[in-house]
Structures are given as structure tokens and as C-alpha cells.
Scaffold this motif. Structure first.
Motif, short mmCIF file in Angstrom:
data_model
loop_
_atom_site.label_atom_id
_atom_site.label_comp_id
_atom_site.label_asym_id
_atom_site.label_seq_id
_atom_site.Cartn_x
_atom_site.Cartn_y
_atom_site.Cartn_z
N LYS A 45 48.92 25.87 99.39
CA LYS A 45 48.00 25.36 100.38
C LYS A 45 48.04 25.86 101.14
CE LYS A 45 47.96 21.17 99.05
NZ LYS A 45 47.59 20.84 97.45
N GLU A 46 49.01 26.71 101.17
CA GLU A 46 49.06 28.25 103.00
C GLU A 46 48.08 28.66 102.90
OE1 GLU A 46 52.57 30.75 103.77
OE2 GLU A 46 51.62 30.95 102.76
N LEU A 47 46.78 29.21 101.82
CA LEU A 47 45.75 29.76 102.21
C LEU A 47 44.71 29.23 103.65
CD1 LEU A 47 43.83 32.52 100.79
CD2 LEU A 47 42.93 30.61 99.34
N ASP A 48 45.22 29.62 104.42
CA ASP A 48 44.03 29.60 105.88
C ASP A 48 43.25 31.04 106.67
OD1 ASP A 48 45.78 30.14 107.05
OD2 ASP A 48 46.67 28.60 107.70
N GLU A 49 42.53 30.85 107.89
CA GLU A 49 42.17 31.71 108.41
C GLU A 49 43.12 32.51 108.82
OE1 GLU A 49 42.59 28.53 112.31
OE2 GLU A 49 40.23 29.91 111.94
N GLN A 50 44.50 31.93 109.01
CA GLN A 50 45.42 33.40 108.85
C GLN A 50 45.60 34.21 108.09
OE1 GLN A 50 47.80 30.20 111.91
NE2 GLN A 50 49.07 32.58 112.46
N CYS A 51 45.08 34.04 106.62
CA CYS A 51 45.36 35.21 105.73
C CYS A 51 44.24 36.17 105.52
CB CYS A 51 45.74 33.73 104.34
SG CYS A 51 46.87 32.94 105.28
N ILE A 52 44.89 36.85 104.68
CA ILE A 52 43.85 38.07 104.26
C ILE A 52 44.12 37.98 102.97
CG2 ILE A 52 43.07 40.42 104.25
CD1 ILE A 52 44.62 41.21 106.37
N ALA A 53 42.73 37.48 102.22
CA ALA A 53 43.52 37.89 100.70
C ALA A 53 42.42 39.04 99.89
CB ALA A 53 42.24 36.93 99.38
N VAL A 54 43.50 40.01 99.84
CA VAL A 54 42.76 41.49 98.66
C VAL A 54 42.55 41.04 97.54
CG1 VAL A 54 43.00 44.12 98.65
CG2 VAL A 54 44.18 42.66 100.89
N ILE A 55 41.27 41.17 96.70
CA ILE A 55 40.62 41.08 95.80
C ILE A 55 40.35 41.99 95.49
CG2 ILE A 55 40.00 39.10 94.38
CD1 ILE A 55 39.14 36.92 96.38
N CYS A 56 40.66 42.10 93.45
CA CYS A 56 40.07 43.20 93.22
C CYS A 56 39.69 43.40 91.99
CB CYS A 56 41.42 44.40 93.20
SG CYS A 56 41.38 46.80 91.91
N SER A 57 38.55 43.97 91.29
CA SER A 57 38.22 44.51 90.34
C SER A 57 36.70 45.28 90.16
CB SER A 57 37.45 42.58 89.49
OG SER A 57 36.52 42.75 88.54
N LEU A 58 37.20 45.93 89.21
CA LEU A 58 36.04 47.43 89.06
C LEU A 58 34.52 46.69 88.95
CD1 LEU A 58 35.74 50.37 88.81
CD2 LEU A 58 35.79 49.98 86.28
N LYS A 59 34.09 45.85 88.51
CA LYS A 59 33.42 45.16 87.18
C LYS A 59 32.39 43.75 87.97
CE LYS A 59 32.50 48.61 83.69
NZ LYS A 59 32.38 48.40 82.27
N ALA A 60 34.27 43.36 88.99
CA ALA A 60 33.68 42.19 88.89
C ALA A 60 33.42 40.83 87.88
CB ALA A 60 32.72 42.33 90.33
N THR A 61 35.38 40.96 86.77
CA THR A 61 35.60 39.53 86.34
C THR A 61 34.81 38.36 87.40
OG1 THR A 61 37.07 39.56 86.91
CG2 THR A 61 37.02 40.65 85.31
N PRO A 62 34.18 37.44 86.03
CA PRO A 62 33.22 36.64 86.95
C PRO A 62 34.72 35.69 88.08
CG PRO A 62 32.90 36.02 84.76
CD PRO A 62 34.02 37.65 84.65
N GLU A 63 35.85 35.49 86.85
CA GLU A 63 37.22 34.71 87.94
C GLU A 63 37.62 35.97 89.19
OE1 GLU A 63 37.25 36.12 84.50
OE2 GLU A 63 39.50 35.77 83.97
N THR A 64 37.57 36.77 89.08
CA THR A 64 37.24 37.51 90.22
C THR A 64 36.41 37.19 91.48
OG1 THR A 64 38.75 38.55 89.17
CG2 THR A 64 38.62 39.90 91.47
N VAL A 65 35.54 36.64 91.26
CA VAL A 65 34.58 36.73 92.11
C VAL A 65 34.71 35.19 92.81
CG1 VAL A 65 31.63 36.78 92.36
CG2 VAL A 65 32.42 38.17 90.81
N GLU A 66 35.16 34.19 91.75
CA GLU A 66 35.42 33.54 92.57
C GLU A 66 36.63 33.15 93.39
OE1 GLU A 66 33.52 30.23 91.97
OE2 GLU A 66 32.02 31.83 90.73
N ALA A 67 37.37 33.73 92.69
CA ALA A 67 38.61 34.21 93.35
C ALA A 67 38.39 34.67 95.70
CB ALA A 67 39.59 35.38 92.96
#
Length: 325
Positions: A67-89
């Protein structure tokens, strides 16, 4: 067109200032990529004073977003070939208003298409370790600390990058004989325990889940050296195959305690020690954070020797990319 990490963080800082400041950094990935972003997490959890940092596996982040995830957050999201669930993340973080940094193998992946910022990293057989996913997760962390909090060890951290590639290549050369001997001796062992602490816990995870289990179909258990004495050490005997990954930094005392126990009650173990591999080249003020950048390629090199002896390619799979899952 991708931008340099320094420029990305500078733009993010300006945006966050307008939004009331940075509150939280989420490091999101799965599998080897989750191990790779752990250095950035460990750095910020250790050093950041004005904002927090935590981690999620990609699919859980999608299905149980905080619930804390909002405009004051940064999400560093990683995947070499972009797995489907990581694209969704990435999409999940975007929808919540967070700023997303997609760390991926090229500008052509699905993540690169949906991330607000994109950081590509070196990968493959000719990987430049100073520009790996681990190295770039750290770069993001160092820039956040520097630009938001004026972190006192920033320049020492930047200077350290010039040593990484030489340290890894020299480390591989120096450990080759031991790695081959270990691989020949242990190739038929059914299970391995990998122990580590602090900055190297992601290294142990990588060795177990990616290199032993995924790439060699060997059972492996990842243990924290601090938690080892709270139950798991009861399984220790003279035959169990174990790998102790020792850190240089504040948690080394945990690893040394484990080593003392193994020297007394175990027999079939090896030690991979960053301090011996580093040889003082990376300044002690920041060496702790660079442990995994060096040790993930080193531990993989050990398993690669086993793969060669077993004639079981590190690229061979039974299920991954072959069946529906």
C-alpha cells in the motif's frame, strides 16, 4: 535512448523534491536478477538515513503490491530478457505513481518499453563485470546516497569500479586449480550448503538457486551464517558438502564464527573469501558493498568447472523456456 545513472538519479531527485521527497526504494526482480540487485538493497538499507529500501520478488510485487507504493517511491526492477512477471511489475509500479527504473539486457526488451528510465547492463560470455547488473544496482544506490544525502564515501565508491574487472579475472585465474579439484571431488554429491552473510547473502542465493539448482540440477541450501547456529548446524557432519562465502566488511565476524565451527566439526567444505581476492585494492570504507559484484562471477566459475567435468552444460534446461509454467 538510455541515460547514464548519474543523469537518471539527478532527474528523479528533481521530481521527488516536487513530490515531498523520496520515501522508499523497491528492488524488484526474480531468480538471478533478484540476487543481482541485492547489492543495491544492502547498500541503501545500511547507509540511507532519510529513506527506506526493501525488496520483492516480481510476481509477489504484482499480486500483493504494498500500500505504501506511491509517487514518493522508486522501483528498481531488473530482468535480463524481461520475464513476463517482471514486465508486469514495472507496470504495477507505474500505475501506483512510482518512478520506475528498468534494468535490463538491452533497449529492445519488454521492460525497456514500459520503464520510465532504462539502465542496460553488460551480460553474456564477454561480460564487463564493472558494468554488470550487480554493478549497476550499486551505481543507482551510490547516486541516490550521494545526490540526496551527500554520502561521504561516494568518491571512494566510484574509484572502486576501475578495479573490478581485474579483480574478477585475477580471481578466476588464481582459483582455477582449486575449483577444478573441488569439482572433481564433489561432482556426485547430492546436496550442497552455501553459507554467507551481509552483502554476500545474494551471492549464496545465486549459487544455490541459479548455478547449482537451475544449471546443474543439484540440490542446494542457502544459509545465513548468523542463522546457521539457530538450527541448521545440527545437520553438519564430516561428509556434507559446504561452501562458505566470506565477506570483507562489518559482517565478517559472522562468517569467521562459522569458519571456526566448520574447522572443528566439518571436513568437506571450501572457503571463497572476498578479502583474499580483493587484496586491499578496493578501499575498506566501501569494499563491503562490492563483495557480490566480484563473488557472483567467482562462485559461478566454481560451478562451471563442475559442469565441465559432469558434461552437463550450464545452459541445459528441463523446463525453463521449454514448457508452460
Amino acid at each position: 535512448m538510455s541515460k547514464a545513472v548519474k543523469e537518471i538519479v539527478s532527474e528523479i531527485k528533481e521530481t521527488m523534491n516536487l513530490r515531498g521527497g523520496l520515501k522508499q526504494v523497491y528492488f524488484v526482480a526474480c531468480g538471478g536478477s533478484k540476487a543481482a540487485i541485492f547489492p543495491g538493497l544492502y547498500l541503501l538499507q545500511s547507509e540511507a538515513k532519510s529513506f527506506g529500501a526493501t525488496t520483492y520478488t516480481s510476481n509477489e510485487f504484482v499480486h500483493a503490491a504494498p500500500k505504501e507504493l506511491d509517487e514518493q517511491c522508486i522501483a528498481v526492477i531488473c530482468s535480463l530478457k524481461a520475464t513476463p512477471e517482471t514486465v508486469e511489475a514495472v507496470k504495477t509500479a507505474n500505475k501506483a505513481g512510482a518512478i520506475t527504473i528498468a534494468m535490463t539486457g538491452s533497449m529492445d526488451t519488454g521492460m525497456a518499453k514500459v520503464g520510465q528510465y532504462v539502465v542496460t547492463y553488460s551480460n553474456g560470455d564477454d561480460q564487463v563485470y564493472s558494468n554488470s547488473n550487480q554493478a549497476n544496482a550499486l551505481r543507482i544506490g551510490f547516486e541516490l546516497l550521494h545526490q540526496i544525502e551527500g554520502w561521504e564515501n561516494y568518491q571512494k565508491a566510484m574509484d572502486a569500479y576501475r578495479y573490478i574487472d581485474d579483480i574478477v579475472m585475477e580471481g578466476k585465474k588464481n582459483c582455477l586449480a582449486e575449483a577444478k579439484e573441488w569439482a572433481a571431488k564433489e561432482k556426485n554429491e547430492p546436496v550442497f550448503y552455501v553459507l554467507a552473510s551481509g552483502p554476500n547473502y545474494g551471492v549464496a542465493y545465486s549459487m544455490c538457486c541459479c548455478h547449482f539448482m537451475e544449471m546443474q540440477w543439484k540440490h542446494a541450501v542457502c544459509l545465513h551464517t548468523g542463522e546457521y547456529f539457530h538450527g541448521p548446524f545440527e545437520t553438519t557432519d564430516q561428509n556434507l558438502s559446504m561452501i562458505l562465502i566470506m565477506s570483507e566488511g562489518r559482517t565478517r565476524a559472522l562468517d569467521e564464527r562459522c569458519l571456526r565451527f566448520l574447522n572443528t566439526y566439518a571436513k568437506n567444505f571450501i572457503v571463497i573469501d572476498f578479502k583474499k581476492i580483493n587484496k586491499g585494492r578496493i578501499d575498506t570504507a566501501v569494499a563491503e558493498f562490492f563483495n557480490p559484484v566480484v563473488l557472483i562471477p567467482i562462485e559461478r566459475y566454481y560451478v562451471a568447472q563442475m559442469a565441465e567435468i559432469r558434461d552437463h552444460s550450464m545452459d541445459e534446461r528441463r523446463y525453463m523456456w521449454k514448457v508452460e509454467y
